[in-house]
Design a protein around this motif. Structure first.
Motif, PDB file in Angstrom:
ATOM      1  N   ILE A 480      56.913 -27.601 -17.500  1.00 37.13           N
ATOM      2  CA  ILE A 480      55.556 -27.397 -17.834  1.00 37.13           C
ATOM      3  C   ILE A 480      54.835 -26.101 -17.167  1.00 37.13           C
ATOM      4  O   ILE A 480      54.118 -25.428 -17.655  1.00 37.13           O
ATOM      5  CB  ILE A 480      54.625 -28.995 -17.735  1.00 37.13           C
ATOM      6  CG1 ILE A 480      55.325 -29.966 -18.723  1.00 37.13           C
ATOM      7  CG2 ILE A 480      53.170 -28.657 -17.912  1.00 37.13           C
ATOM      8  CD1 ILE A 480      54.623 -31.287 -18.294  1.00 37.13           C
ATOM      9  N   ALA A 481      54.999 -26.394 -15.884  1.00 33.34           N
ATOM     10  CA  ALA A 481      54.330 -25.219 -14.904  1.00 33.34           C
ATOM     11  C   ALA A 481      55.046 -23.546 -15.384  1.00 33.34           C
ATOM     12  O   ALA A 481      54.171 -22.862 -15.624  1.00 33.34           O
ATOM     13  CB  ALA A 481      54.664 -25.506 -13.567  1.00 33.34           C
ATOM     14  N   PHE A 482      56.317 -23.907 -15.662  1.00 37.63           N
ATOM     15  CA  PHE A 482      57.135 -22.628 -16.011  1.00 37.63           C
ATOM     16  C   PHE A 482      56.150 -22.146 -17.404  1.00 37.63           C
ATOM     17  O   PHE A 482      56.024 -21.026 -17.572  1.00 37.63           O
ATOM     18  CB  PHE A 482      58.535 -23.042 -16.236  1.00 37.63           C
ATOM     19  CG  PHE A 482      59.179 -21.709 -16.857  1.00 37.63           C
ATOM     20  CD1 PHE A 482      59.786 -20.902 -15.934  1.00 37.63           C
ATOM     21  CD2 PHE A 482      59.337 -21.302 -18.138  1.00 37.63           C
ATOM     22  CE1 PHE A 482      60.496 -19.897 -16.241  1.00 37.63           C
ATOM     23  CE2 PHE A 482      60.342 -20.444 -18.534  1.00 37.63           C
ATOM     24  CZ  PHE A 482      60.765 -19.447 -17.655  1.00 37.63           C
ATOM     25  N   VAL A 483      56.085 -23.053 -18.451  1.00 38.97           N
ATOM     26  CA  VAL A 483      55.522 -22.575 -19.572  1.00 38.97           C
ATOM     27  C   VAL A 483      54.217 -22.220 -19.557  1.00 38.97           C
ATOM     28  O   VAL A 483      53.776 -21.183 -20.070  1.00 38.97           O
ATOM     29  CB  VAL A 483      55.693 -23.957 -20.692  1.00 38.97           C
ATOM     30  CG1 VAL A 483      54.967 -23.542 -22.151  1.00 38.97           C
ATOM     31  CG2 VAL A 483      57.195 -24.096 -21.070  1.00 38.97           C
ATOM     32  N   ALA A 484      53.376 -22.920 -18.745  1.00 30.90           N
ATOM     33  CA  ALA A 484      51.890 -22.484 -18.390  1.00 30.90           C
ATOM     34  C   ALA A 484      51.802 -21.204 -17.803  1.00 30.90           C
ATOM     35  O   ALA A 484      51.021 -20.355 -18.553  1.00 30.90           O
ATOM     36  CB  ALA A 484      51.156 -23.721 -17.557  1.00 30.90           C
ATOM     37  N   PHE A 485      52.636 -20.750 -16.937  1.00 28.42           N
ATOM     38  CA  PHE A 485      52.489 -19.477 -16.202  1.00 28.42           C
ATOM     39  C   PHE A 485      53.044 -18.435 -17.422  1.00 28.42           C
ATOM     40  O   PHE A 485      52.385 -17.264 -17.531  1.00 28.42           O
ATOM     41  CB  PHE A 485      53.498 -19.365 -15.032  1.00 28.42           C
ATOM     42  CG  PHE A 485      52.699 -19.850 -13.966  1.00 28.42           C
ATOM     43  CD1 PHE A 485      51.685 -19.156 -13.351  1.00 28.42           C
ATOM     44  CD2 PHE A 485      52.961 -21.059 -13.322  1.00 28.42           C
ATOM     45  CE1 PHE A 485      50.882 -19.593 -12.141  1.00 28.42           C
ATOM     46  CE2 PHE A 485      52.499 -21.576 -12.228  1.00 28.42           C
ATOM     47  CZ  PHE A 485      51.410 -20.943 -11.703  1.00 28.42           C
ATOM     48  N   ALA A 486      53.970 -18.788 -18.113  1.00 32.48           N
ATOM     49  CA  ALA A 486      54.676 -17.823 -19.295  1.00 32.48           C
ATOM     50  C   ALA A 486      53.454 -17.549 -20.172  1.00 32.48           C
ATOM     51  O   ALA A 486      52.880 -16.426 -20.526  1.00 32.48           O
ATOM     52  CB  ALA A 486      55.743 -18.570 -19.939  1.00 32.48           C
ATOM     53  N   GLY A 487      52.607 -18.432 -20.605  1.00 39.35           N
ATOM     54  CA  GLY A 487      51.438 -18.409 -21.525  1.00 39.35           C
ATOM     55  C   GLY A 487      50.365 -17.602 -20.893  1.00 39.35           C
ATOM     56  O   GLY A 487      49.735 -16.741 -21.594  1.00 39.35           O
ATOM     57  N   LEU A 488      49.959 -17.844 -19.623  1.00 37.37           N
ATOM     58  CA  LEU A 488      48.948 -17.243 -19.173  1.00 37.37           C
ATOM     59  C   LEU A 488      49.485 -15.805 -18.965  1.00 37.37           C
ATOM     60  O   LEU A 488      48.236 -14.630 -19.105  1.00 37.37           O
ATOM     61  CB  LEU A 488      48.609 -18.000 -17.827  1.00 37.37           C
ATOM     62  CG  LEU A 488      47.928 -19.113 -17.847  1.00 37.37           C
ATOM     63  CD1 LEU A 488      47.973 -19.651 -16.419  1.00 37.37           C
ATOM     64  CD2 LEU A 488      46.579 -19.097 -18.375  1.00 37.37           C
ATOM     65  N   THR A 489      50.469 -15.330 -18.578  1.00 45.21           N
ATOM     66  CA  THR A 489      50.942 -14.068 -18.486  1.00 45.21           C
ATOM     67  C   THR A 489      51.000 -13.260 -19.736  1.00 45.21           C
ATOM     68  O   THR A 489      50.675 -12.158 -19.763  1.00 45.21           O
ATOM     69  CB  THR A 489      52.305 -13.900 -17.528  1.00 45.21           C
ATOM     70  OG1 THR A 489      52.375 -14.806 -16.448  1.00 45.21           O
ATOM     71  CG2 THR A 489      52.646 -12.630 -17.280  1.00 45.21           C
ATOM     72  N   PHE A 490      51.444 -14.007 -20.870  1.00 50.73           N
ATOM     73  CA  PHE A 490      51.408 -13.431 -22.202  1.00 50.73           C
ATOM     74  C   PHE A 490      50.026 -13.049 -22.490  1.00 50.73           C
ATOM     75  O   PHE A 490      49.779 -11.963 -23.052  1.00 50.73           O
ATOM     76  CB  PHE A 490      51.994 -14.366 -23.039  1.00 50.73           C
ATOM     77  CG  PHE A 490      51.882 -13.965 -24.514  1.00 50.73           C
ATOM     78  CD1 PHE A 490      53.291 -12.969 -24.974  1.00 50.73           C
ATOM     79  CD2 PHE A 490      50.978 -14.161 -25.503  1.00 50.73           C
ATOM     80  CE1 PHE A 490      53.251 -12.238 -26.158  1.00 50.73           C
ATOM     81  CE2 PHE A 490      51.182 -13.613 -26.788  1.00 50.73           C
ATOM     82  CZ  PHE A 490      52.225 -12.915 -27.070  1.00 50.73           C
ATOM     83  N   VAL A 491      49.175 -13.709 -22.144  1.00 52.16           N
ATOM     84  CA  VAL A 491      47.619 -13.794 -22.571  1.00 52.16           C
ATOM     85  C   VAL A 491      47.181 -12.376 -21.649  1.00 52.16           C
ATOM     86  O   VAL A 491      46.528 -11.470 -22.324  1.00 52.16           O
ATOM     87  CB  VAL A 491      46.729 -14.897 -22.264  1.00 52.16           C
ATOM     88  CG1 VAL A 491      45.193 -14.549 -22.525  1.00 52.16           C
ATOM     89  CG2 VAL A 491      47.087 -15.927 -23.265  1.00 52.16           C
TER      90      VAL A 491
END
Length: 511
Positions: A480-491
């Protein structure tokens, strides 16, 4: 069967030799001129550490191939002729932990020691730090292993009554292959009552427990750096193409910018000399360390500005060729960025579809690897290895991005022909620590493809059932943390990544 196993051993030996030679090549070409013909012990640690990291990543595909070697065995004991993967896993990860927590810190302390001291004093100082670390780590590991070093497996007790031998086999259909009537399938585990579930407790081996704790430490870094890197690695290449220099600047512009950079370089040299004098006087407090990290950050930015200026104004007899190479390089970044973006999206989609949704919507990439194997025996294994390596590259890219933006993180950039051994050692330690978590993550994400392997036994069963640790995996905290950081970086990249860099620090090109 024996020929297949012999071929697997030969391939493993050849790959290890190639990995060693490639790492020697990287060391020779990345090392700083000041480290030529010296610092042999740190260099040995760098080559050995990089080799261990690369081999550990390649061991998971080798584990899958090793499983295939005895899948169609026609006699008992055929699998005993394959590679002892479980033993190899434990050995490689114990070596990994020793390098990360003891050998690399010793090499860094020795290399960064005061050059005015004798070799004996530098070794003594480095040993003091390492021995202290070893004692603390041994106490923590011993206490944790003695108190909670157990594995809790959930098991279900099943029983079935007997039935008379049937006079006909008409009662067995594709929908009911088991004995029983009225919809009760007595051979099915799902018909057992919840009270039949028990907890089977056993003590984990100490090597497995060391690997587990090292994996937890690496997983924290992996969740942050990997999540950031899986987005910034391809997007950084794409937006680097978008922000590329569109044309060559004039000579007057070049002289103006070069003069400005020369002044800033002189200022930075004065600051570095004053810090060196402060270090010689014995003052190494928090303020000193903060200033050193700030100087490292500004020096890195200054080098980036010089590189950009050289791209915008190529010189020499082959100036046109240099500019053409620069343009081709940015085109290559665009192509690699698009391909990387496809792989990153596939990774994130696979994590969501296969790991975060219960039950999984689809095996997704697992099925892709299986189908590729049906096309050619090693095609799926090669694709599997590529995805694992890409994840490790994403971790490294994420670490560099986060490190360049946080002052309290020491920056150790890798530069072709300009990398000091302490930077080499730091990055090797990061790669080794992350490689443990990458393998654990891949063995979980591709559990369907990597089933019945030694890695699955260690990482898929023992690690995820360890007392106190299992809840981190039960609730998918790291995924979950991995996907969350990936989403924030993409934004972040979608909002700001396409913009051309503006002067934000002390050492930036003037506009």
């Amino acid at each position: 069967m024996g020929d297949f196993n012999l071929a697997l051993v030969i391939v493993a030996v050849v790959v290890c030799i190639i990995v060693f030679l490639v790492n020697v090549y990287l060391l020779v070409n990345y090392q700083h001129p000041d480290d030529v013909n010296q610092a042999y012990f740190p260099k040995f640690v760098v080559v050995f550490g990089l080799s261990v990291a690369a081999i550990s990543i390649l061991m998971l595909p080798a584990d899958v191939a090793n499983r295939e070697a005895c899948r169609h065995a026609v006699y008992n004991g055929a699998c005993s002729l394959t590679l002892p993967m479980k033993t190899l896993w434990l050995v490689i990860y114990i070596v990994d932990a020793v390098l990360v927590f003891f050998v690399i810190p010793f090499a860094m302390f020795y290399y960064e020691g005061d050059q005015d001291k004798t070799i004996g004093k530098r070794i003594k100082s480095a040993l003091c730090w390492v021995v202290t670390t070893a004692i603390v780590c041994a106490l923590i590991l011993g206490i944790l292993y003695g108190v909670v070093g157990k594995v809790d497996f959930s098991v279900r007790h099943l029983s079935s009554s007997t039935a008379s031998f049937p006079s006909s086999w008409g009662g067995f259909t594709s929908n009911q292959q088991c004995i029983g009537g009225s919809g009760v399938h007595q051979c099915s585990a799902y018909s057992a009552s919840p009270s039949s579930e028990k907890t089977w407790t056993m003590r984990a081996t100490f090597p497995e427990y060391v690997v587990a704790l090292a994996t937890i430490v690496g997983s924290v870094l992996f969740s942050i750096f990997g999540g950031v890197g899986i987005a910034c690695l391809p997007l950084g290449l794409i937006f680097s193409f978008i922000r590329r220099p569109k044309a060559v600047i004039t000579r007057s512009q070049y002289i103006k910018e070069a003069t400005e950079l020369g002044k800033k370089a002189k200022e930075l040299k004065k600051v570095a000399q004053s810090l060196h004098q402060e270090e010689r006087s014995g003052s190494k407090g928090r303020k000193f360390r903060k200033n050193v990290k700030e100087v490292e950050k500004e020096l890195f930015q200054l080098e980036e500005d010089v590189k950009l200026l050289e791209e915008m104004y190529p010189q020499g007899e082959k100036a046109e060729t240099s500019w053409a190479i620069t343009v081709i390089g940015y085109m290559a970044k665009l192509v690699l960025g698009i391909l990387g973006l496809i792989v990153s999206v596939a990774w994130v989609a696979h994590i969501i579809i296969y790991l975060l949704i219960d039950p999984p919507l689809s095996p997704f990439l697992n099925e892709v690897f299986v189908k590729l194997d049906s096309v050619w025996g090693l095609l799926g294994t090669a694709a599997f290895a590529f995805f694992c390596f890409y994840l490790l590259l994403a971790v490294i890219a994420g670490a560099m991005m986060v490190g360049l933006r946080l002052v309290f993180v020491t920056i150790h950039p890798m530069k072709w022909g300009g990398t000091l051994m302490n930077s080499f050692l730091f990055n090797v330690g990061l790669i080794l620590l992350s490689s443990i978590s990458v393998i654990q993550f891949c063995s979980t994400a591709f559990a369907y493809y990597a089933q019945a392997t030694a890695a699955q036994e260690i990482f898929g069963h023992t690690l995820e059932s360890l007392r106190g640790i299992k809840y981190l995996y039960k609730y998918n905290v790291f995924q979950i943390a991995f996907v969350a950081f990936a989403g924030l970086t993409f934004v972040y990249y979608a909002a700001f990544g396409w913009r051309r860099k503006k002067p934000s620090g002390r050492f930036q090109l003037s506009t």
